[in-house]
Design a protein around this motif. Structure first.
Motif, PDB file in Angstrom:
ATOM      1  N   VAL A  10       0.889  -0.973  -0.039  1.00 23.47           N
ATOM      2  CA  VAL A  10      -0.039  -0.115   0.097  1.00 23.47           C
ATOM      3  C   VAL A  10       0.963   1.269   0.093  1.00 23.47           C
ATOM      4  O   VAL A  10       1.810   1.354   1.013  1.00 23.47           O
ATOM      5  N   VAL A  11       0.668   2.088  -0.900  1.00 19.87           N
ATOM      6  CA  VAL A  11       1.302   3.457  -0.994  1.00 19.87           C
ATOM      7  C   VAL A  11       0.440   4.444  -1.268  1.00 19.87           C
ATOM      8  O   VAL A  11      -0.682   3.978  -1.843  1.00 19.87           O
ATOM      9  N   ARG A 350      -8.988   1.240   3.225  1.00 19.42           N
ATOM     10  CA  ARG A 350      -9.462   2.157   2.104  1.00 19.42           C
ATOM     11  C   ARG A 350      -9.061   3.502   2.560  1.00 19.42           C
ATOM     12  O   ARG A 350      -8.456   4.383   1.923  1.00 19.42           O
ATOM     13  N   LEU A 351      -9.034   3.773   3.939  1.00 17.19           N
ATOM     14  CA  LEU A 351      -8.667   4.998   4.233  1.00 17.19           C
ATOM     15  C   LEU A 351      -7.388   5.338   4.226  1.00 17.19           C
ATOM     16  O   LEU A 351      -6.709   6.427   4.117  1.00 17.19           O
ATOM     17  N   GLN A 352      -6.504   4.385   4.309  1.00 21.31           N
ATOM     18  CA  GLN A 352      -4.922   4.313   4.238  1.00 21.31           C
ATOM     19  C   GLN A 352      -4.770   4.578   3.019  1.00 21.31           C
ATOM     20  O   GLN A 352      -3.744   5.648   2.683  1.00 21.31           O
ATOM     21  N   GLY A 355      -5.107   8.216   2.415  1.00 23.04           N
ATOM     22  CA  GLY A 355      -4.504   9.299   3.380  1.00 23.04           C
ATOM     23  C   GLY A 355      -5.427   9.973   4.333  1.00 23.04           C
ATOM     24  O   GLY A 355      -5.014  10.978   4.828  1.00 23.04           O
ATOM     25  N   SER A 356      -6.457   9.296   4.803  1.00 27.23           N
ATOM     26  CA  SER A 356      -7.606   9.810   5.918  1.00 27.23           C
ATOM     27  C   SER A 356      -7.710   9.034   6.704  1.00 27.23           C
ATOM     28  O   SER A 356      -8.720   9.175   7.524  1.00 27.23           O
ATOM     29  N   PHE A 357      -6.742   7.785   7.043  1.00 25.61           N
ATOM     30  CA  PHE A 357      -6.981   7.108   8.299  1.00 25.61           C
ATOM     31  C   PHE A 357      -6.878   7.899   9.396  1.00 25.61           C
ATOM     32  O   PHE A 357      -5.879   8.599   9.653  1.00 25.61           O
ATOM     33  N   ILE A 358      -7.747   7.757  10.373  1.00 29.98           N
ATOM     34  CA  ILE A 358      -7.584   8.477  11.848  1.00 29.98           C
ATOM     35  C   ILE A 358      -7.299   7.381  12.997  1.00 29.98           C
ATOM     36  O   ILE A 358      -8.670   6.766  13.296  1.00 29.98           O
ATOM     37  N   PRO A 359      -6.496   7.160  13.588  1.00 29.77           N
ATOM     38  CA  PRO A 359      -6.197   6.378  14.666  1.00 29.77           C
ATOM     39  C   PRO A 359      -7.161   6.565  15.587  1.00 29.77           C
ATOM     40  O   PRO A 359      -7.262   7.966  16.030  1.00 29.77           O
ATOM     41  N   ARG A 360      -7.794   5.792  16.409  1.00 28.69           N
ATOM     42  CA  ARG A 360      -8.906   6.147  17.428  1.00 28.69           C
ATOM     43  C   ARG A 360      -8.768   5.121  18.520  1.00 28.69           C
ATOM     44  O   ARG A 360      -8.217   4.097  18.474  1.00 28.69           O
TER      45      ARG A 360
END
Length: 466
Positions: A10-11, A350-352, A355-360
């Motif tokens: 994944v890039v 998908r979020l990765q 570029g919108s992945f939000i660790p919660r």
């Protein structure tokens, strides 16, 4: 094609997005494919959906959970007359029931607008010129506030939760009426505001499937709210009402009803804690907000899926062996773990990519919910298909877990009645049909790449079986 060529790391994808095309959408998106048997099938489903929900309620309320049916050929007409009278006597809409239902919707809408949360970016919306909508994901705060407020209202006798169980039929009818009215308003407003999308040209079919993809009042997304907040929180509250009612009647709550509280609590909490992962899902990015989604989110899901809880409440203190109850909890938690982490893996993948992945840190964050350097198959249309984590074993493994959880709901009621297993049968049929729809759509979109993917992940539901 060699495996190492398929399994790329994944890039960040820096290629410009196509205006009316987004990951996991039909290509071209404007194509309308008639499903569910076309207009005739849709009419049948709409009528049957109403009858089915009332039938289950009637069996639970007047027949002690037995399947109601005419006793003879000559009893057919009287049977339907009795059924109509049951609905009139026990499920007629009342002002009080409407106040409870609409009050709940208003409360959840206010929370959705006012509570703090994270902002999640959705998929590009074709009907909005490729614009990616922003979603206010404050489900966790809304979920906890709802539980606290309901508990306080009950404790201080301002609104006893048992009122929901005592007025279940009337509240259900109010929900059904409201969902149908909302469906009409949503359909007509799409034309009035020129928001129609992917239309077939047949009003019956388009009313069923929907005309508007993402209806909003300002930033308040109606489809997202109904999908996440209304159905699952209401389902949990219906089960909680049944548990409180049993405690009022019996002085305790049996293990089976505690099990259902856990099952429905897990489901509702999962939707809230991972709400930022919902915008890329099928219901949000692809399904239009038509009668199908509106009816089932606002009425069908909560009032049909609570059948096991109502069954247990009406059968007193069901007694199962310790081993039986333990087995149910093990099956539930095991299926839930795979269901939760598999969906988390795909959504975060998908979020990765965006570029919108939000660790919660929302509870619970389960091990293996995020894959580091996931393997995927890159397709010619630009989409990437995950072939790592749980998704290397089966293409719809989360569906299997859903079905297993549905089975445990029925088993919590014992094996003496068929009715508690209606949900399991209904859900299995529905989810199988959804797989067929999804597979056909993916085959149209990915073409030969879909064949490559199916060879890479040959099993659909159960690894090494099917």
């Amino acid at each position: 094609m060699k495996r190492k060529e398929d399994e790329k790391k994944v890039v960040e994808d820096k290629r410009p997005a196509k205006k009316a095309h987004s990951e996991d959408e039909d290509d071209p998106d404007a194509e309308s494919v008639k499903e569910f048997g076309g207009p005739v099938g849709c009419v049948f489903i709409m009528v049957a959906s109403h009858v089915f929900v009332y039938y289950v309620w009637m069996c639970l309320t007047f027949y002690n959970g037995e399947l109601a049916h005419p006793s003879s050929f000559g009893d057919i007409v009287p049977f339907f007359q009795r059924a109509i009278n049951h609905v009139i006597d026990g499920a007629s809409p009342t002002v009080y029931a409407a106040t409870i239902y609409l009050g709940f919707l208003l409360f959840e809408a206010v929370l959705a607008v006012t509570m703090p949360g994270v902002k999640a970016k959705g998929m590009p919306v074709p009907s909005e010129g490729g614009k990616a909508l922003i979603y206010n994901c404050n489900g966790v705060a809304s979920w906890y506030v709802t539980i606290i407020v309901v508990a306080l209202l009950h404790y201080f006798h301002i609104f006893r939760l048992t009122e929901v169980a005592d007025n279940l039929g009337s509240i259900m009818t109010c929900a059904i009426i409201f969902s149908n009215v909302t469906s009409v308003v949503a359909y007509l407003s799409a034309f009035a505001l020129k928001k129609t999308h992917r239309m077939s040209g047949n009003h019956v079919y388009d009313f069923f499937m929907g005309a508007w993809l993402n209806p909003r009042i300002g930033t308040f997304d109606l489809k997202f709210w109904a999908e996440t907040r209304v159905s699952w929180i209401m389902l949990f509250l219906l089960t909680a009402s049944a548990a409180v009612k049993q405690y009022e009647l019996e002085g305790t709550v049996c293990a089976s009803l505690i099990f259902m509280l856990c099952a429905h609590g897990l489901y509702a909490n999962a939707c809230m804690k991972g709400e930022e992962c919902i915008p890329p899902t099928w219901d949000i990015f692809y399904e239009k907000w038509g009668w199908m989604l509106i009816y089932w989110n606002l009425a069908g899901v909560p009032f049909l899926y609570c059948a096991q809880s109502i069954f247990i409440m009406r059968h007193g203190l069901l007694q199962h062996s310790f081993a039986y109850n333990l087995t149910l909890f093990v099956l539930l938690f095991g299926a839930y773990y795979i269901w939760d982490t598999s969906q988390s893996q795909k959504s975060r993948f998908r979020l990765q990519l965006k570029g919108s992945f939000i660790p919660r840190k929302t509870f619970p964050q389960l091990p293996w919910g995020t894959i580091t350097n996931p393997k995927y198959l890159e397709t010619k249309c630009g989409s990437k298909l995950l072939v790592d984590g749980w998704w290397q074993y089966a293409r719809k493994i989360h569906y299997t877990c859903d079905v297993v959880m549905a089975l445990t709901w029925g088993l919590s009621c014992g094996t003496t009645h068929v009715l508690p297993f209606f949900y399991f049968l209904f859900f299995s049929t529905m989810i199988t049909h959804r797989y067929i729809r999804d597979a056909e759509r993916c085959a149209r979109k990915y073409k030969e790449d879909w064949d490559v993917y199916c060879k890479r992940v040959p099993y659909i539901f159960i690894p090494y079986v099917i």
